[in-house]
Design a protein around this motif. Structure first.
Motif, short mmCIF file in Angstrom:
data_model
loop_
_atom_site.label_atom_id
_atom_site.label_comp_id
_atom_site.label_asym_id
_atom_site.label_seq_id
_atom_site.Cartn_x
_atom_site.Cartn_y
_atom_site.Cartn_z
N ALA A 1 0.85 -1.19 0.00
CA ALA A 1 0.00 0.00 0.00
C ALA A 1 0.88 1.24 0.00
CB ALA A 1 -0.91 0.01 1.22
N ALA A 2 0.34 2.34 -0.53
CA ALA A 2 1.05 3.61 -0.55
C ALA A 2 0.09 4.74 -0.24
CB ALA A 2 1.72 3.83 -1.91
N ILE A 3 0.67 5.85 0.25
CA ILE A 3 -0.12 7.03 0.56
C ILE A 3 0.70 8.26 0.17
CG2 ILE A 3 0.72 7.13 2.96
CD1 ILE A 3 -2.17 7.99 3.74
N ASN A 4 0.04 9.26 -0.38
CA ASN A 4 0.82 10.42 -0.83
C ASN A 4 1.19 11.30 0.37
OD1 ASN A 4 -1.66 11.64 -0.29
ND2 ASN A 4 -1.60 12.93 -2.12
N SER A 5 1.95 12.34 0.11
CA SER A 5 2.51 13.13 1.20
C SER A 5 1.43 13.80 2.05
CB SER A 5 3.48 14.19 0.66
OG SER A 5 2.81 15.05 -0.25
N GLY A 6 0.34 14.19 1.42
CA GLY A 6 -0.73 14.85 2.15
C GLY A 6 -1.71 13.91 2.81
N SER B 1 9.94 5.19 2.61
CA SER B 1 9.66 6.47 1.98
C SER B 1 9.79 6.30 0.48
CB SER B 1 10.64 7.54 2.47
OG SER B 1 11.95 7.20 2.09
N GLN B 2 9.07 7.11 -0.27
CA GLN B 2 9.06 6.95 -1.72
C GLN B 2 9.35 8.28 -2.41
OE1 GLN B 2 4.94 5.13 -1.62
NE2 GLN B 2 5.91 3.71 -3.05
N TYR B 3 10.09 8.21 -3.52
CA TYR B 3 10.33 9.40 -4.33
C TYR B 3 9.07 9.77 -5.11
CZ TYR B 3 15.23 8.38 -3.38
OH TYR B 3 16.43 8.13 -2.76
N THR B 4 8.32 8.74 -5.48
CA THR B 4 7.10 8.93 -6.26
C THR B 4 6.01 8.06 -5.68
OG1 THR B 4 8.43 9.33 -8.25
CG2 THR B 4 6.09 8.83 -8.57
N PHE B 5 4.82 8.59 -5.55
CA PHE B 5 3.68 7.84 -5.04
C PHE B 5 3.31 6.74 -6.02
CE2 PHE B 5 -0.22 6.86 -3.16
CZ PHE B 5 -1.28 7.03 -4.05
N GLY B 6 3.26 5.49 -5.52
CA GLY B 6 2.89 4.40 -6.39
C GLY B 6 3.42 3.09 -5.89
N PRO B 7 3.31 2.03 -6.69
CA PRO B 7 3.66 0.68 -6.24
C PRO B 7 5.08 0.21 -6.53
CG PRO B 7 2.55 0.56 -8.34
CD PRO B 7 2.60 2.03 -7.97
N SER B 8 5.89 1.05 -7.14
CA SER B 8 7.19 0.57 -7.61
C SER B 8 8.24 0.53 -6.51
CB SER B 8 7.69 1.45 -8.76
OG SER B 8 9.00 1.07 -9.14
N LEU B 9 8.93 -0.60 -6.40
CA LEU B 9 10.04 -0.70 -5.46
C LEU B 9 11.19 0.20 -5.89
CD1 LEU B 9 8.47 -3.44 -4.79
CD2 LEU B 9 10.70 -4.27 -4.05
#
Length: 123
Positions: free
Chosen positions: A48-53, A99-107
């Motif tokens: 699962a992922a969630i954006n910064s806001g 933490s992710q550079y871009t919101f989404g499912p990519s490792l």
């Protein structure tokens, strides 16, 4: 840069667990965050992922409708959560927050990893 998970454990099928992750760095406040998992003998996979806001969320098909990701940004710390309901034996894995550079499912978009917390679903 530090991400620390907690909340894993042993639960029976159909049960629930809530994972927590504390991300202590100012940069995490503007980062998408995610949960990933790795079962023995398998590759690490997106959960699962969630954006910064905290407004947008994205789930793997295998957990959609059962898991809920959420976050609280407080000062320089992000508190990330994963509420897991109706757990199944196939959910057994080591769960990582990231933490992710871009919101989404990519490792490939993961910036930093936590150390992981074990979730075991078994009767």
């Amino acid at each position: 840069v530090q991400l620390v998970e907690s909340g894993g454990g042993l639960v029976q099928p159909g049960g629930s667990l809530r994972l927590s992750c504390t991300a202590s760095a100012r940069t995490f406040r503007t980062s998408a965050m995610g949960w990933f998992r790795q079962a023995p003998g398998s590759s690490r996979e997106f959960v699962a992922a969630i954006n910064s806001g905290g407004v947008s969320t994205y789930y793997a098909d295998s957990v959609k409708g059962r898991f809920t990701i959420s976050r609280n940004n407080i000062r320089n710390t992000v508190y990330l959560y994963l509420q897991m309901n109706n757990l199944k034996p196939e959910d057994t894995a080591l769960y990582y927050c990231a933490s992710q550079y871009t919101f989404g499912p990519s490792l490939a978009d993961v910036g930093s990893w936590g150390q992981g917390t074990q979730v075991t679903v078994s009767s």
